[in-house]
Design a protein around this motif. Structure first.
Motif, short mmCIF file in Angstrom:
data_model
loop_
_atom_site.label_atom_id
_atom_site.label_comp_id
_atom_site.label_asym_id
_atom_site.label_seq_id
_atom_site.Cartn_x
_atom_site.Cartn_y
_atom_site.Cartn_z
N ARG A 29 0.55 3.51 0.06
CA ARG A 29 0.12 3.03 1.38
C ARG A 29 1.34 2.67 2.26
NH1 ARG A 29 -5.38 2.50 1.20
NH2 ARG A 29 -6.26 1.98 -0.83
N ILE A 30 2.34 2.05 1.65
CA ILE A 30 3.57 1.72 2.39
C ILE A 30 4.27 3.00 2.84
CG2 ILE A 30 5.90 0.74 2.15
CD1 ILE A 30 4.57 -1.40 0.29
N TRP A 31 4.39 3.97 1.95
CA TRP A 31 5.01 5.25 2.30
C TRP A 31 4.29 5.90 3.48
CZ3 TRP A 31 5.48 7.68 -3.26
CH2 TRP A 31 6.51 7.05 -3.95
N ILE A 32 2.96 5.84 3.46
CA ILE A 32 2.18 6.42 4.55
C ILE A 32 2.45 5.67 5.86
CG2 ILE A 32 -0.17 6.73 5.44
CD1 ILE A 32 -1.00 7.41 2.51
N ARG A 33 2.41 4.33 5.80
CA ARG A 33 2.68 3.53 7.01
C ARG A 33 4.05 3.81 7.59
NH1 ARG A 33 -0.06 -0.72 4.37
NH2 ARG A 33 1.88 -1.64 3.68
N LYS A 34 5.04 4.04 6.71
CA LYS A 34 6.41 4.30 7.15
C LYS A 34 6.67 5.78 7.42
CE LYS A 34 8.53 0.30 5.01
NZ LYS A 34 9.62 -0.17 4.14
N ILE A 37 5.50 9.98 3.70
CA ILE A 37 4.70 11.10 3.20
C ILE A 37 3.59 11.39 4.21
CG2 ILE A 37 5.18 10.79 0.74
CD1 ILE A 37 2.50 9.36 0.48
N PRO A 38 3.23 12.67 4.37
CA PRO A 38 2.20 13.03 5.34
C PRO A 38 0.79 12.72 4.82
CG PRO A 38 2.99 14.99 4.25
CD PRO A 38 3.82 13.84 3.74
N SER A 39 -0.07 12.31 5.74
CA SER A 39 -1.45 12.05 5.37
C SER A 39 -2.35 12.39 6.55
CB SER A 39 -1.64 10.58 4.98
OG SER A 39 -1.45 9.75 6.11
N VAL A 40 -3.63 12.51 6.25
CA VAL A 40 -4.64 12.76 7.28
C VAL A 40 -5.79 11.80 7.05
CG1 VAL A 40 -4.07 15.19 7.62
CG2 VAL A 40 -5.77 14.57 5.92
N LYS A 44 -13.54 7.84 7.12
CA LYS A 44 -12.90 6.55 6.82
C LYS A 44 -11.84 6.67 5.74
CE LYS A 44 -16.87 3.78 8.10
NZ LYS A 44 -17.77 2.71 7.72
N ARG A 45 -11.67 7.86 5.17
CA ARG A 45 -10.73 8.05 4.07
C ARG A 45 -9.39 8.57 4.55
NH1 ARG A 45 -13.59 10.99 -0.86
NH2 ARG A 45 -11.56 10.47 -1.71
N ARG A 46 -8.34 8.03 4.00
CA ARG A 46 -6.98 8.51 4.23
C ARG A 46 -6.59 9.34 3.02
NH1 ARG A 46 -3.61 9.04 8.30
NH2 ARG A 46 -4.59 7.22 9.25
N LEU A 47 -6.13 10.57 3.24
CA LEU A 47 -5.76 11.48 2.16
C LEU A 47 -4.31 11.93 2.33
CD1 LEU A 47 -8.98 13.66 2.27
CD2 LEU A 47 -8.46 11.88 0.60
#
Length: 61
Positions: A29-34, A37-40, A44-47
């Protein structure tokens, strides 16, 4: 395309990604916020976008 351990998945849940790389869910989750790493977000789900990670790694080889 090369075989991989994602069984053809291009998106992965945060829980599954954390388990596959050996870190905690909070770390992912920290990596995604910063934007490490890419996410979509789908509904309601973050992948985690595995496809984009693979493409980035392959282009750096």
């Amino acid at each position: 395309m090369k075989p991989d351990n994602t069984d053809g998945l291009i998106l992965q849940t945060i829980d599954d990604f954390a388990r596959s790389v050996g870190v905690t869910v909070e770390t992912v989750r920290i990596w995604i916020r910063k934007n490490k790493i890419p996410s979509v977000k789908i509904g309601k789900r973050r992948l985690v976008n595995i496809h984009k990670i693979k493409n980035t790694l392959e282009s750096e080889e």
